[in-house]
Design an enzyme around this catalytic site. Structure first.
Site, PDB file in Angstrom:
ATOM      1  N   ARG A  22       0.825  -1.216   0.000  1.00 28.66           N
ATOM      2  CA  ARG A  22       0.000   0.000   0.000  1.00 28.66           C
ATOM      3  C   ARG A  22       0.858   1.264   0.000  1.00 28.66           C
ATOM      4  NH1 ARG A  22      -3.323  -0.413   5.138  1.00 28.66           N
ATOM      5  NH2 ARG A  22      -1.374  -1.370   5.762  1.00 28.66           N
ATOM      6  N   ASN A  40      -6.064  -2.704   2.044  1.00 26.73           N
ATOM      7  CA  ASN A  40      -6.030  -4.154   2.180  1.00 26.73           C
ATOM      8  C   ASN A  40      -7.453  -4.677   2.222  1.00 26.73           C
ATOM      9  OD1 ASN A  40      -3.235  -4.410   2.320  1.00 26.73           O
ATOM     10  ND2 ASN A  40      -3.176  -4.356   4.542  1.00 26.73           N
TER      11      ASN A  40
END
EC number: 3.6.1.7
Length: 93
Positions: A22, A40
């Site tokens: 990320r 996520n």
């Protein structure tokens, strides 16, 4: 001529959580001048929404297939979305 602005949603499968995916995605997207988000998913995948010039979004999609060094990407699914109202590229929790 107006730039060709698109918005794509990608779902990335493989070893993509716990490897900085990320954070690396946000840095890459920001370097490409894109807006959107990354998060996520509970099933271990990563989902991202990216909006900007088509050429730049395409570069991010290509990067998704590799990801950061510790990632092992097995699959990237991409769908075109309607344009959002994003002002930055964020990590969602």
């Amino acid at each position: 001529m107006m730039p060709n602005i698109i918005c794509l949603k990608a779902v990335i499968s493989g070893k993509v959580q716990g490897v900085g995916y990320r954070y690396s995605t946000r840095a890459k997207a920001q370097s490409l001048g894109l807006v959107g988000w990354v998060r996520n998913l509970p099933d271990g995948r990563v989902e991202a929404m990216a909006e900007g010039e088509r050429t730049q979004v395409d570069k991010l999609i290509e990067w998704f297939k590799q990801g950061p060094p510790a990632a092992e990407v097995s699959k990237v699914d991409v769908d075109e979305e309607s344009l959002g109202e994003f002002r930055a590229f964020e990590i969602l929790r």
